[in-house]
Design a protein around this motif. Structure first.
Motif, PDB file in Angstrom:
ATOM      1  N   GLN A   1       0.857  -1.195   0.000  1.00 25.01           N
ATOM      2  CA  GLN A   1       0.000   0.000   0.000  1.00 25.01           C
ATOM      3  C   GLN A   1       0.886   1.235   0.000  1.00 25.01           C
ATOM      4  N   VAL A   2       0.376   2.288  -0.594  1.00 23.56           N
ATOM      5  CA  VAL A   2       1.116   3.538  -0.714  1.00 23.56           C
ATOM      6  C   VAL A   2       0.286   4.660  -0.103  1.00 23.56           C
ATOM      7  N   GLN A   3       0.924   5.500   0.660  1.00 18.92           N
ATOM      8  CA  GLN A   3       0.265   6.694   1.183  1.00 18.92           C
ATOM      9  C   GLN A   3       1.031   7.928   0.729  1.00 18.92           C
ATOM     10  N   LEU A   4       0.282   8.951   0.354  1.00  8.93           N
ATOM     11  CA  LEU A   4       0.868  10.218  -0.094  1.00  8.93           C
ATOM     12  C   LEU A   4       0.297  11.349   0.750  1.00  8.93           C
ATOM     13  N   GLY A  26       5.278   3.526   2.267  1.00 10.34           N
ATOM     14  CA  GLY A  26       4.751   2.234   1.861  1.00 10.34           C
ATOM     15  C   GLY A  26       5.752   1.476   1.018  1.00 10.34           C
ATOM     16  N   ARG A  27       5.325   1.066  -0.163  1.00  9.92           N
ATOM     17  CA  ARG A  27       6.158   0.240  -1.020  1.00  9.92           C
ATOM     18  C   ARG A  27       7.353   1.018  -1.556  1.00  9.92           C
ATOM     19  N   THR A  28       8.312   0.283  -2.123  1.00 10.25           N
ATOM     20  CA  THR A  28       9.431   0.926  -2.805  1.00 10.25           C
ATOM     21  C   THR A  28       8.958   1.421  -4.161  1.00 10.25           C
ATOM     22  N   PHE A  29       9.605   2.474  -4.667  1.00  9.87           N
ATOM     23  CA  PHE A  29       9.074   3.186  -5.821  1.00  9.87           C
ATOM     24  C   PHE A  29      10.042   3.283  -6.989  1.00  9.87           C
ATOM     25  N   SER A  30      10.968   2.369  -7.106  1.00  3.92           N
ATOM     26  CA  SER A  30      12.029   2.544  -8.091  1.00  3.92           C
ATOM     27  C   SER A  30      11.495   2.656  -9.509  1.00  3.92           C
ATOM     28  N   THR A  31      10.332   2.092  -9.789  1.00  3.96           N
ATOM     29  CA  THR A  31       9.776   2.141 -11.140  1.00  3.96           C
ATOM     30  C   THR A  31       8.561   3.054 -11.223  1.00  3.96           C
ATOM     31  N   ALA A  32       8.355   3.882 -10.254  1.00  2.13           N
ATOM     32  CA  ALA A  32       7.146   4.715 -10.201  1.00  2.13           C
ATOM     33  C   ALA A  32       7.301   6.007 -10.985  1.00  2.13           C
ATOM     34  N   PHE A  33       6.155   6.533 -11.353  1.00  3.29           N
ATOM     35  CA  PHE A  33       6.062   7.866 -11.901  1.00  3.29           C
ATOM     36  C   PHE A  33       5.332   8.726 -10.876  1.00  3.29           C
ATOM     37  N   MET A  34       5.814   9.931 -10.679  1.00  2.00           N
ATOM     38  CA  MET A  34       5.167  10.847  -9.751  1.00  2.00           C
ATOM     39  C   MET A  34       4.617  12.040 -10.526  1.00  2.00           C
ATOM     40  N   TYR A  35       3.446  12.483 -10.143  1.00  2.14           N
ATOM     41  CA  TYR A  35       2.774  13.564 -10.849  1.00  2.14           C
ATOM     42  C   TYR A  35       2.260  14.608  -9.851  1.00  2.14           C
ATOM     43  N   ALA A  92      -5.801  26.704  -7.025  1.00  2.00           N
ATOM     44  CA  ALA A  92      -6.396  25.370  -7.180  1.00  2.00           C
ATOM     45  C   ALA A  92      -6.019  24.517  -5.969  1.00  2.00           C
ATOM     46  N   VAL A  93      -6.654  23.363  -5.894  1.00  2.61           N
ATOM     47  CA  VAL A  93      -6.174  22.322  -4.990  1.00  2.61           C
ATOM     48  C   VAL A  93      -5.163  21.499  -5.778  1.00  2.61           C
ATOM     49  N   TYR A  94      -3.983  21.334  -5.199  1.00  3.92           N
ATOM     50  CA  TYR A  94      -2.913  20.594  -5.856  1.00  3.92           C
ATOM     51  C   TYR A  94      -2.814  19.197  -5.250  1.00  3.92           C
ATOM     52  N   TYR A  95      -2.762  18.204  -6.136  1.00  3.86           N
ATOM     53  CA  TYR A  95      -2.709  16.811  -5.723  1.00  3.86           C
ATOM     54  C   TYR A  95      -1.444  16.162  -6.276  1.00  3.86           C
ATOM     55  N   CYS A  96      -0.838  15.312  -5.489  1.00  2.00           N
ATOM     56  CA  CYS A  96       0.217  14.478  -6.052  1.00  2.00           C
ATOM     57  C   CYS A  96      -0.341  13.084  -6.308  1.00  2.00           C
ATOM     58  N   LYS A  97       0.220  12.454  -7.294  1.00  6.23           N
ATOM     59  CA  LYS A  97      -0.203  11.117  -7.684  1.00  6.23           C
ATOM     60  C   LYS A  97       1.034  10.267  -7.940  1.00  6.23           C
ATOM     61  N   LEU A  98       0.969   9.038  -7.494  1.00  2.00           N
ATOM     62  CA  LEU A  98       2.014   8.062  -7.778  1.00  2.00           C
ATOM     63  C   LEU A  98       1.393   6.963  -8.623  1.00  2.00           C
ATOM     64  N   ARG A  99       2.030   6.654  -9.731  1.00  2.00           N
ATOM     65  CA  ARG A  99       1.595   5.535 -10.570  1.00  2.00           C
ATOM     66  C   ARG A  99       2.636   4.433 -10.461  1.00  2.00           C
ATOM     67  N   LEU A 100       2.191   3.275 -10.031  1.00  2.00           N
ATOM     68  CA  LEU A 100       3.078   2.137  -9.844  1.00  2.00           C
ATOM     69  C   LEU A 100       2.340   0.883 -10.285  1.00  2.00           C
ATOM     70  N   ALA A 101       2.930   0.181 -11.247  1.00  2.00           N
ATOM     71  CA  ALA A 101       2.326  -1.050 -11.758  1.00  2.00           C
ATOM     72  C   ALA A 101       0.884  -0.813 -12.195  1.00  2.00           C
TER      73      ALA A 101
END
Length: 116
Positions: A1-4, A26-35, A92-101
């Protein structure tokens, strides 16, 4: 699980600067994209910037190019959005997003208000 968890939003005058942070756990993110995305009142959520967790390749929306900078600190598992020369339309409201798998994880958002 991932928490931001985002932080760093607030009220700033036009022309000012803010730095947003997004701390991941949470998980490791070596292959993640962050937005970073943002959503102004009454409008759809829109892309702002992205960065790859491993190589650090960045991408920006035209509206923020040359004013905003996305960066990361791998050791802290934190992504930043440095916002300079802020305009009223950046409110605006700014959100971060992590995309993993192929799964997207979102933070709760942080409000940025730019007064003109």
């Amino acid at each position: 699980q991932v928490q931001l968890v985002e932080s760093g939003g607030g009220l700033v005058q036009a022309g000012g600067s803010l730095r947003l942070s997004c701390a991941a756990s949470g998980r490791t993110f070596s292959t993640a994209f962050m937005y970073w995305f943002r959503q102004a009142q009454g409008k759809e959520r829109e892309f702002v910037a992205s960065i790859t967790w491993s190589g650090g390749t960045t991408s920006y929306a035209d509206a923020v190019k040359d004013r905003f900078t996305i960066s990361k600190d791998n050791a802290k598992k934190t992504v930043y959005l440095q916002m300079n020369s802020l305009k009223a339309e950046d409110t605006a409201v700014y959100y971060c997003k992590l995309r993993l798998a192929a799964i997207d994880y979102w933070g709760q958002g942080t409000q940025v208000t730019v007064s003109s």
